[in-house]
Enzyme design. Structure first.
Site, PDB file in Angstrom:
ATOM      1  N   ARG A 119       1.194  -1.172  -0.297  1.00 52.62           N
ATOM      2  CA  ARG A 119      -0.176   0.074  -0.382  1.00 52.62           C
ATOM      3  C   ARG A 119       0.942   1.173   0.612  1.00 52.62           C
ATOM      4  O   ARG A 119       1.876   1.520   0.170  1.00 52.62           O
ATOM      5  CB  ARG A 119      -1.245   0.067   1.334  1.00 52.62           C
ATOM      6  CG  ARG A 119      -0.053  -0.003   2.914  1.00 52.62           C
ATOM      7  CD  ARG A 119      -1.137   0.331   3.710  1.00 52.62           C
ATOM      8  NE  ARG A 119      -0.540   0.733   5.129  1.00 52.62           N
ATOM      9  CZ  ARG A 119      -1.630   1.028   6.379  1.00 52.62           C
ATOM     10  NH1 ARG A 119      -2.595   1.002   6.221  1.00 52.62           N
ATOM     11  NH2 ARG A 119      -0.602   0.591   7.544  1.00 52.62           N
ATOM     12  N   ASN A 157      -5.595   7.716   3.589  1.00 55.85           N
ATOM     13  CA  ASN A 157      -5.074   6.274   5.118  1.00 55.85           C
ATOM     14  C   ASN A 157      -4.321   6.627   5.892  1.00 55.85           C
ATOM     15  O   ASN A 157      -2.766   7.388   5.322  1.00 55.85           O
ATOM     16  CB  ASN A 157      -5.743   4.984   4.811  1.00 55.85           C
ATOM     17  CG  ASN A 157      -5.876   4.075   6.375  1.00 55.85           C
ATOM     18  OD1 ASN A 157      -6.507   4.103   7.619  1.00 55.85           O
ATOM     19  ND2 ASN A 157      -5.571   3.466   6.359  1.00 55.85           N
ATOM     20  N   GLU A 158      -3.994   6.923   6.950  1.00 52.27           N
ATOM     21  CA  GLU A 158      -2.657   6.763   7.911  1.00 52.27           C
ATOM     22  C   GLU A 158      -1.446   7.707   6.723  1.00 52.27           C
ATOM     23  O   GLU A 158      -0.462   7.100   6.126  1.00 52.27           O
ATOM     24  CB  GLU A 158      -2.142   5.127   8.179  1.00 52.27           C
ATOM     25  CG  GLU A 158      -2.778   4.791   9.533  1.00 52.27           C
ATOM     26  CD  GLU A 158      -2.233   3.494   9.552  1.00 52.27           C
ATOM     27  OE1 GLU A 158      -2.961   3.003  10.959  1.00 52.27           O
ATOM     28  OE2 GLU A 158      -2.119   2.534   9.226  1.00 52.27           O
ATOM     29  N   GLU A 315      -8.749   3.752  14.792  1.00 46.13           N
ATOM     30  CA  GLU A 315      -8.176   2.611  14.822  1.00 46.13           C
ATOM     31  C   GLU A 315      -7.579   2.432  15.939  1.00 46.13           C
ATOM     32  O   GLU A 315      -6.172   2.972  16.115  1.00 46.13           O
ATOM     33  CB  GLU A 315      -7.643   2.451  13.070  1.00 46.13           C
ATOM     34  CG  GLU A 315      -7.912   2.383  12.310  1.00 46.13           C
ATOM     35  CD  GLU A 315      -6.463   1.953  11.261  1.00 46.13           C
ATOM     36  OE1 GLU A 315      -5.968   1.162  11.508  1.00 46.13           O
ATOM     37  OE2 GLU A 315      -6.980   2.356  10.309  1.00 46.13           O
ATOM     38  N   TRP A 323       1.845  -7.419  12.742  1.00 40.32           N
ATOM     39  CA  TRP A 323       2.529  -6.747  11.835  1.00 40.32           C
ATOM     40  C   TRP A 323       4.137  -6.606  13.143  1.00 40.32           C
ATOM     41  O   TRP A 323       4.696  -6.175  12.526  1.00 40.32           O
ATOM     42  CB  TRP A 323       2.352  -5.370  10.913  1.00 40.32           C
ATOM     43  CG  TRP A 323       1.350  -4.925  11.793  1.00 40.32           C
ATOM     44  CD1 TRP A 323       0.124  -4.375  12.235  1.00 40.32           C
ATOM     45  CD2 TRP A 323       1.948  -3.874  13.908  1.00 40.32           C
ATOM     46  NE1 TRP A 323      -0.909  -3.272  13.542  1.00 40.32           N
ATOM     47  CE2 TRP A 323       0.884  -3.320  13.627  1.00 40.32           C
ATOM     48  CE3 TRP A 323       3.186  -3.516  14.347  1.00 40.32           C
ATOM     49  CZ2 TRP A 323       0.910  -2.736  15.263  1.00 40.32           C
ATOM     50  CZ3 TRP A 323       3.516  -2.774  15.152  1.00 40.32           C
ATOM     51  CH2 TRP A 323       2.043  -2.532  15.337  1.00 40.32           C
ATOM     52  N   GLU A 363      -3.011  -8.801   5.973  1.00 40.17           N
ATOM     53  CA  GLU A 363      -3.647  -8.453   7.050  1.00 40.17           C
ATOM     54  C   GLU A 363      -4.952  -9.472   8.140  1.00 40.17           C
ATOM     55  O   GLU A 363      -6.008  -9.288   8.329  1.00 40.17           O
ATOM     56  CB  GLU A 363      -4.334  -7.170   7.486  1.00 40.17           C
ATOM     57  CG  GLU A 363      -3.633  -6.241   6.987  1.00 40.17           C
ATOM     58  CD  GLU A 363      -4.259  -4.744   7.508  1.00 40.17           C
ATOM     59  OE1 GLU A 363      -3.581  -4.021   7.859  1.00 40.17           O
ATOM     60  OE2 GLU A 363      -4.961  -4.009   6.963  1.00 40.17           O
ATOM     61  N   LYS A 364      -4.645 -10.868   6.820  1.00 37.81           N
ATOM     62  CA  LYS A 364      -5.658 -11.420   7.669  1.00 37.81           C
ATOM     63  C   LYS A 364      -5.797 -12.731   8.719  1.00 37.81           C
ATOM     64  O   LYS A 364      -7.082 -13.116   9.433  1.00 37.81           O
ATOM     65  CB  LYS A 364      -5.546 -13.203   6.435  1.00 37.81           C
ATOM     66  CG  LYS A 364      -4.545 -13.592   7.074  1.00 37.81           C
ATOM     67  CD  LYS A 364      -4.929 -14.264   4.795  1.00 37.81           C
ATOM     68  CE  LYS A 364      -2.874 -14.937   5.187  1.00 37.81           C
ATOM     69  NZ  LYS A 364      -2.430 -14.702   4.343  1.00 37.81           N
ATOM     70  N   PHE A 365      -5.120 -11.931   9.477  1.00 38.24           N
ATOM     71  CA  PHE A 365      -4.545 -12.592  10.818  1.00 38.24           C
ATOM     72  C   PHE A 365      -4.477 -11.937  11.837  1.00 38.24           C
ATOM     73  O   PHE A 365      -4.282 -11.771  13.393  1.00 38.24           O
ATOM     74  CB  PHE A 365      -3.042 -13.290  11.110  1.00 38.24           C
ATOM     75  CG  PHE A 365      -3.276 -14.795  10.433  1.00 38.24           C
ATOM     76  CD1 PHE A 365      -4.296 -15.654  10.529  1.00 38.24           C
ATOM     77  CD2 PHE A 365      -2.613 -15.109   9.365  1.00 38.24           C
ATOM     78  CE1 PHE A 365      -4.422 -17.209   9.693  1.00 38.24           C
ATOM     79  CE2 PHE A 365      -2.372 -16.288   8.537  1.00 38.24           C
ATOM     80  CZ  PHE A 365      -3.319 -17.394   9.325  1.00 38.24           C
ATOM     81  N   HIS A 366      -4.857 -10.445  11.469  1.00 39.26           N
ATOM     82  CA  HIS A 366      -5.458  -9.182  12.455  1.00 39.26           C
ATOM     83  C   HIS A 366      -6.606  -9.150  12.834  1.00 39.26           C
ATOM     84  O   HIS A 366      -7.635  -9.552  11.844  1.00 39.26           O
ATOM     85  CB  HIS A 366      -5.351  -8.053  11.756  1.00 39.26           C
ATOM     86  CG  HIS A 366      -4.880  -7.088  12.388  1.00 39.26           C
ATOM     87  ND1 HIS A 366      -6.394  -6.127  13.561  1.00 39.26           N
ATOM     88  CD2 HIS A 366      -4.313  -5.328  12.568  1.00 39.26           C
ATOM     89  CE1 HIS A 366      -6.207  -5.299  13.875  1.00 39.26           C
ATOM     90  NE2 HIS A 366      -4.474  -4.809  13.198  1.00 39.26           N
TER      91      HIS A 366
END
Length: 678
Positions: A119, A157-158, A315, A323, A363-366
């Protein structure tokens, strides 16, 4: 300063907390959207952020826009009474932009260019990115600027999380333009950068480049200006999008800051005035030694950016992130304690990343509000419980945190302090700020975080940790505060250089020398294993200096080391006030004791006596005080209080029991708040 009350985003007539998450419906089939909306209502969600990463969906090819999916999602949310924090979609450009404009990709300090993917794959100075991003914002703003579901605009975003510093030729040209605006002439730039050193003098503007990696240490003043430029360049992107939004919409505009321990790319003191409300992203960083304390610090910094008023937590995580080297899950009740700590310190809105846990991508494990496992989970039950709590404590929304202690914090000083070629590499700015803040927190003090030069009115004690670089005006601001009767504590490696990283001569700590009544002739950094004994029985590490008294009194002296017998801590009467100087790195107990003594002598209201691991914070407004008691320990305890406890609904007459790992919030209405009960 924050101008739009967070508590009025959902309903202008009734103050309430916002509660929600980032929602990424583009990752899910349309039939899931209705189920999501139903569950959001069950959890008490009233505001979700969408279209954060929507560019490729909205504009799959240049100039070809498709809003059908976003229209449908907005309709579903609106039909269920859920407000929208609408992203501009510009945070990550689509593949076609990088393909058609490869020069828009960011370049690192070693000269290598990064590829599309991940990103924020863009150079902040890229004309192509600016042009196409603003065109997208124009389309989004025209279409949704008056939609009744849209409660807030979320620019990008950020911003600057990954691409804050680009070193390409386009950035170099933009940097030169920024420098011309700052200095006007090359002579002024050469003076500011000290280019007489190492034959670095510039004879033409076009000779100036971005500070890429060099064979030796680079020019520190150039590095500082490049960081200022980079922060301003990102702010210019925000302002470009903001301008378009305001042409088509009266909805408030913001973006999510990153006030956190591992990101320092923007000078948020310069950004905050451009926000309709201040919002922050915060995640627990388990790489730190004091994780819980850093959360409180970040919340207090964000409140400072909001001018002391309420702010929005844009957030955070319900449990683990994805991460860090080890992504630690939150224990039962920890998430609720974390969130109510943010609320205690000024947050009037809570949002998580994200609503439904992703099935693919990095980010699937966030963690998310709705985990992979579904509703029969600890996380979901606590999410629903938290929604209920926020509803029951709605009276807190709009009130302000009570504090008469301030701590001076500065991103530009952070940049300057952490440059190379200093007396020791062990002095890191944020470490020193955290040490002082954590000592104040451990003593029970609530702390306002302020910028150098900010008004200090209403405070009795101001603490200045290792403010290496400072302007004359900002140094005078502190001196004026003390002269008028305030008290200040300044720690070592403060006031050493001006804004150009130029040493202030005549004896350290330069800019604060007269205020502190001392003059240091030489620094004596210590080896990591060295420990110095002090005359009051405490110890010190890392730093010492040869201090001469110039009106101050020695409070504590070195008893060992090369400076034995010399002052380690001093106290100086200055005008009607008092200034303390810490010429060494006191041990934690010694630092706590010194700060407690300084606070007591400054007339700061002493905090309630509570066990270690307990935070007590007050918010107040319109004759009402809300006492937050956050028990991070595994033992229950009692605290004196009177009023109504908002989470349980219990009436408290004299004493409140706070169970292990829980939070209690007492509402107390009185014209004469008593020290014994609150």
């Amino acid at each position: 300063m924050s101008k739009t009350p967070v508590a009025e985003l959902i309903d202008a007539e009734r103050a309430q907390f916002t509660y929600g998450a980032d929602y990424n419906p583009e990752q899910w089939a349309p039939e899931v959207w209705l189920e999501d909306a139903r569950l959001m209502r069950e959890a008490g969600v009233n505001l979700v952020a969408i279209n954060i990463f929507g560019w490729a969906q909205l504009e799959p090819l240049p100039g070809q826009y498709d809003f059908s999916a976003l229209d449908a999602v907005i309709d579903v949310l609106h039909d269920h009474g859920i407000g929208i924090n609408l992203g501009t979609g510009t945070s990550s450009p689509p593949a076609w932009l990088s393909y058609q404009y490869p020069e828009s990709l960011p370049t690192m300090s070693d000269g290598t260019q990064r590829a599309f993917g991940g990103r924020q794959a863009f150079c902040p100075s890229s004309p192509a990115y600016r042009e196409h991003s603003v065109k997208l914002v124009e389309q989004v703003a025209r279409r949704y600027g008056s939609h009744p579901a849209v409660k807030l605009w979320h620019v990008s975003n950020e911003i600057g999380c990954h691409n804050a510093h680009c070193y390409c030729a386009i950035s170099a040209e933009a940097f030169r333009g920024w420098l011309r605006g700052r200095y006007t002439t090359l002579d002024a730039l050469n003076t500011a950068w000290g280019t007489a050193f190492w034959s670095q003098k510039y004879a033409a503007w076009e000779h100036i480049q971005t500070p890429r990696l060099t064979v030796s240490t680079g020019n520190p003043a150039q590095a500082l200006d490049f960081m200022r430029f980079s922060s301003d360049e990102l702010l210019a992107q925000y302002r470009a999008e903001e301008t378009v939004l305001r042409e088509h919409s009266a909805v408030p505009v913001t973006t999510n800051f990153m006030v956190t321990a591992h990101i320092r790319n923007q000078d948020y003191w310069a950004w905050a005035p451009h926000m309709d409300l201040v919002a922050n992203d915060h995640y627990l960083d388990n790489r730190l030694g004091a994780v819980r304390e850093e959360l409180s610090f970040a919340a207090d910094v964000t409140r400072g950016l909001a001018g002391g008023g309420p702010w929005l937590l844009m957030e955070t995580a319900t449990s683990s992130v994805n991460w860090q080297p080890r992504n630690i899950a939150k224990s039962p009740r920890e998430m609720i304690r974390n969130i109510l700590t943010h609320v205690a310190r000024g947050a009037d809105g809570i949002s998580f990343f994200q609503w439904r846990a992703s099935l693919q991508g990095s980010e699937k494990f966030h963690s998310a509000m709705l985990p992979h496992t579904g509703e029969d989970t600890k996380v979901w039950r606590e999410v629903v419980e938290l929604g209920g709590i926020l509803g029951r404590i709605s009276d807190v929304a709009g009130t302000r945190v009570v504090s008469d202690v301030a701590l001076v914090f500065d991103w530009q000083a952070w940049w300057a302090t952490d440059l190379d070629s200093h007396p020791t590499g062990d002095v890191k700015y944020l470490d020193q700020v955290h040490r002082v803040y954590n000592a104040l927190l451990a003593e029970g003090f609530t702390v306002d975080i302020v910028a150098p030069g900010a008004s200090l009115a209403g405070h009795r004690l101001v603490v200045v940790p290792s403010l290496y670089s400072v302007s004359d005006a900002d140094a005078s601001n502190l001196s004026d505060f003390v002269a008028a009767g305030g008290h200040a504590v300044v720690t070592f490696f403060s006031g050493i250089v001006d804004e150009d990283d130029r040493v202030i001569t005549g004896g350290y700590p330069g800019a604060f020398r007269d205020l502190l009544g001392v003059s240091t002739e030489e620094f004596f950094p210590l080896q990591p294993t060295d420990e110095l004994a002090l005359s009051n029985g405490s110890t010190a590490t890392m730093w010492s200096e040869r201090v001469h008294l110039r009106g101050a009194d020695a409070v504590t002296a070195f008893e060992s080391g090369p400076l034995a017998g010399g002052p380690a801590v001093t106290r100086n009467d200055f005008g009607s006030g008092v200034a303390w100087y810490l010429a060494t790195n006191l041990d934690p107990d010694g630092l706590r004791g010194l700060l407690a003594t300084a606070a007591r002598r400054a007339g700061v209201e002493l905090p309630l006596a509570v066990p270690a691991g307990v935070e007590v914070v007050r918010r107040a407004g319109d004759g009402v005080v809300f006492l937050f008691v956050i028990n991070h320990t595994d033992v229950a305890f009692d605290i004196a209080a009177e009023g109504t406890e908002l989470i349980t609904g219990d009436t408290v007459t004299t004493s409140l029991t706070v169970p292990a790992g829980e939070v209690r919030i007492v509402r107390h209405t009185t014209e004469t708040e008593s020290r014994e009960t609150l």
